[in-house]
Design a protein around this motif. Structure first.
Motif, PDB file in Angstrom:
ATOM      1  N   MET A 266      -9.924   8.188  -0.593  1.00 40.45           N
ATOM      2  CA  MET A 266     -10.397   7.234  -1.562  1.00 40.45           C
ATOM      3  C   MET A 266      -9.460   6.019  -1.564  1.00 40.45           C
ATOM      4  N   ALA A 267     -10.043   4.833  -1.383  1.00 40.23           N
ATOM      5  CA  ALA A 267      -9.257   3.603  -1.374  1.00 40.23           C
ATOM      6  C   ALA A 267      -8.978   3.150  -2.808  1.00 40.23           C
ATOM      7  N   LYS A 268      -7.897   2.395  -2.967  1.00 35.91           N
ATOM      8  CA  LYS A 268      -7.488   1.910  -4.285  1.00 35.91           C
ATOM      9  C   LYS A 268      -7.182   0.421  -4.210  1.00 35.91           C
ATOM     10  N   ALA A 269      -7.040  -0.192  -5.379  1.00 35.71           N
ATOM     11  CA  ALA A 269      -6.733  -1.617  -5.458  1.00 35.71           C
ATOM     12  C   ALA A 269      -5.459  -1.959  -4.698  1.00 35.71           C
ATOM     13  N   GLU A 270      -4.459  -1.080  -4.756  1.00 41.68           N
ATOM     14  CA  GLU A 270      -3.207  -1.331  -4.043  1.00 41.68           C
ATOM     15  C   GLU A 270      -3.454  -1.411  -2.535  1.00 41.68           C
ATOM     16  N   ASP A 271      -4.396  -0.618  -2.049  1.00 43.88           N
ATOM     17  CA  ASP A 271      -4.733  -0.644  -0.626  1.00 43.88           C
ATOM     18  C   ASP A 271      -5.360  -1.982  -0.253  1.00 43.88           C
ATOM     19  N   VAL A 272      -6.199  -2.516  -1.137  1.00 41.28           N
ATOM     20  CA  VAL A 272      -6.813  -3.823  -0.887  1.00 41.28           C
ATOM     21  C   VAL A 272      -5.727  -4.865  -0.709  1.00 41.28           C
ATOM     22  N   HIS A 273      -4.783  -4.912  -1.644  1.00 39.17           N
ATOM     23  CA  HIS A 273      -3.691  -5.887  -1.563  1.00 39.17           C
ATOM     24  C   HIS A 273      -2.887  -5.709  -0.268  1.00 39.17           C
ATOM     25  N   ARG A 274      -2.503  -4.499   0.025  1.00 42.24           N
ATOM     26  CA  ARG A 274      -1.669  -4.233   1.209  1.00 42.24           C
ATOM     27  C   ARG A 274      -2.393  -4.605   2.496  1.00 42.24           C
ATOM     28  N   ILE A 275      -3.641  -4.177   2.629  1.00 40.75           N
ATOM     29  CA  ILE A 275      -4.391  -4.421   3.871  1.00 40.75           C
ATOM     30  C   ILE A 275      -4.734  -5.898   4.009  1.00 40.75           C
TER      31      ILE A 275
ATOM     32  N   ARG B  74     -15.438   5.221  -3.080  1.00 45.59           N
ATOM     33  CA  ARG B  74     -16.315   5.816  -2.068  1.00 45.59           C
ATOM     34  C   ARG B  74     -15.952   5.420  -0.639  1.00 45.59           C
ATOM     35  N   LEU B  75     -14.794   4.764  -0.507  1.00 46.45           N
ATOM     36  CA  LEU B  75     -14.321   4.331   0.813  1.00 46.45           C
ATOM     37  C   LEU B  75     -13.006   5.007   1.160  1.00 46.45           C
ATOM     38  N   SER B  76     -12.849   5.323   2.426  1.00 47.03           N
ATOM     39  CA  SER B  76     -11.532   5.740   2.914  1.00 47.03           C
ATOM     40  C   SER B  76     -10.718   4.470   3.152  1.00 47.03           C
ATOM     41  N   GLU B  77      -9.428   4.617   3.320  1.00 49.80           N
ATOM     42  CA  GLU B  77      -8.598   3.450   3.641  1.00 49.80           C
ATOM     43  C   GLU B  77      -9.037   2.824   4.954  1.00 49.80           C
ATOM     44  N   ALA B  78      -9.426   3.643   5.924  1.00 47.31           N
ATOM     45  CA  ALA B  78      -9.883   3.134   7.221  1.00 47.31           C
ATOM     46  C   ALA B  78     -11.165   2.324   7.065  1.00 47.31           C
TER      47      ALA B  78
ATOM     48  N   LEU C  50     -12.168   0.784   4.316  1.00 45.25           N
ATOM     49  CA  LEU C  50     -11.782  -0.436   3.608  1.00 45.25           C
ATOM     50  C   LEU C  50     -11.159  -1.426   4.575  1.00 45.25           C
ATOM     51  N   SER C  51     -10.264  -0.964   5.413  1.00 45.27           N
ATOM     52  CA  SER C  51      -9.604  -1.830   6.384  1.00 45.27           C
ATOM     53  C   SER C  51     -10.617  -2.469   7.321  1.00 45.27           C
ATOM     54  N   GLU C  52     -11.556  -1.690   7.800  1.00 47.69           N
ATOM     55  CA  GLU C  52     -12.593  -2.217   8.700  1.00 47.69           C
ATOM     56  C   GLU C  52     -13.420  -3.296   7.998  1.00 47.69           C
ATOM     57  N   ALA C  53     -13.804  -3.056   6.749  1.00 39.94           N
ATOM     58  CA  ALA C  53     -14.602  -4.026   6.000  1.00 39.94           C
ATOM     59  C   ALA C  53     -13.814  -5.314   5.738  1.00 39.94           C
ATOM     60  N   LEU C  54     -12.565  -5.184   5.342  1.00 39.32           N
ATOM     61  CA  LEU C  54     -11.740  -6.367   5.110  1.00 39.32           C
ATOM     62  C   LEU C  54     -11.536  -7.169   6.390  1.00 39.32           C
ATOM     63  N   GLN C  55     -11.308  -6.494   7.494  1.00 37.36           N
ATOM     64  CA  GLN C  55     -11.124  -7.197   8.763  1.00 37.36           C
ATOM     65  C   GLN C  55     -12.397  -7.930   9.175  1.00 37.36           C
ATOM     66  N   LYS C  56     -13.540  -7.311   8.944  1.00 42.83           N
ATOM     67  CA  LYS C  56     -14.815  -7.960   9.277  1.00 42.83           C
ATOM     68  C   LYS C  56     -14.975  -9.248   8.470  1.00 42.83           C
ATOM     69  N   ALA C  57     -14.745  -9.177   7.157  1.00 45.67           N
ATOM     70  CA  ALA C  57     -14.858 -10.351   6.303  1.00 45.67           C
ATOM     71  C   ALA C  57     -13.811 -11.402   6.664  1.00 45.67           C
ATOM     72  N   TRP C  58     -12.585 -10.971   6.938  1.00 42.21           N
ATOM     73  CA  TRP C  58     -11.501 -11.883   7.311  1.00 42.21           C
ATOM     74  C   TRP C  58     -11.842 -12.655   8.582  1.00 42.21           C
ATOM     75  N   ARG C  59     -12.424 -11.977   9.573  1.00 39.68           N
ATOM     76  CA  ARG C  59     -12.767 -12.650  10.833  1.00 39.68           C
ATOM     77  C   ARG C  59     -13.692 -13.840  10.598  1.00 39.68           C
ATOM     78  N   HIS C  60     -14.605 -13.719   9.650  1.00 39.83           N
ATOM     79  CA  HIS C  60     -15.499 -14.843   9.347  1.00 39.83           C
ATOM     80  C   HIS C  60     -14.729 -15.987   8.699  1.00 39.83           C
ATOM     81  N   ALA C  61     -13.808 -15.662   7.802  1.00 40.19           N
ATOM     82  CA  ALA C  61     -13.046 -16.693   7.105  1.00 40.19           C
ATOM     83  C   ALA C  61     -12.066 -17.398   8.024  1.00 40.19           C
ATOM     84  N   VAL C  62     -11.471 -16.669   8.930  1.00 44.09           N
ATOM     85  CA  VAL C  62     -10.461 -17.254   9.806  1.00 44.09           C
ATOM     86  C   VAL C  62     -11.090 -18.190  10.843  1.00 44.09           C
ATOM     87  N   THR C  63     -12.362 -18.005  11.136  1.00 48.34           N
ATOM     88  CA  THR C  63     -13.027 -18.876  12.120  1.00 48.34           C
ATOM     89  C   THR C  63     -13.627 -20.112  11.465  1.00 48.34           C
TER      90      THR C  63
END
Length: 107
Positions: A1-10, A83-87, A89-102
């Motif tokens: 289970m992912a947590k808010a702290e994981d969001v910040h860290r990732i 309802r998300l694992s850390e993995a 969550l990480s995959e979802a954040l990276q997907k969203a980040w890739r759009h923002a960075v481009t």
């Protein structure tokens, strides 16, 4: 289970990401916001393309749902962290980040 702290860290480990207040949420951005964490730390909104949103919500309907307004029609998607694992969550954040960075910065 992912947590808010994981969001910040990732999210803050993704190159160029900063965090700042955004209404009652915390926004993570590079050139533009790509994720916002709810004040209660239970959900996160992520910027996907509409096609990515549709597939993600279809495959992981227990964790992801479109934001229920015009923002949702643009691809903004809510994820329930419990309802998300850390993995996942990480995959979802990276997907969203890739759009923002481009994206080019606004002038």
């Amino acid at each position: 289970m992912a947590k808010a702290e994981d969001v910040h860290r990732i999210a803050l480990a993704l190159e160029g990401t900063t965090a700042s207040p955004h209404f009652d949420r915390t926004a993570f951005k590079v050139f533009r916001n790509y994720a916002t964490l709810a004040a209660d730390g239970l959900t996160i909104n992520l910027k996907f393309t509409p096609d990515e949103q549709e597939l993600t919500c279809l495959v992981h309907h227990e964790a992801f749902s479109p934001v229920p307004n015009a923002w949702g029609q643009q691809g903004w998607t809510t994820a329930n962290l419990a309802r998300l694992s850390e993995a996942e969550l990480s995959e979802a954040l990276q997907k969203a980040w890739r759009h923002a960075v481009t994206k080019k910065p606004r002038r």
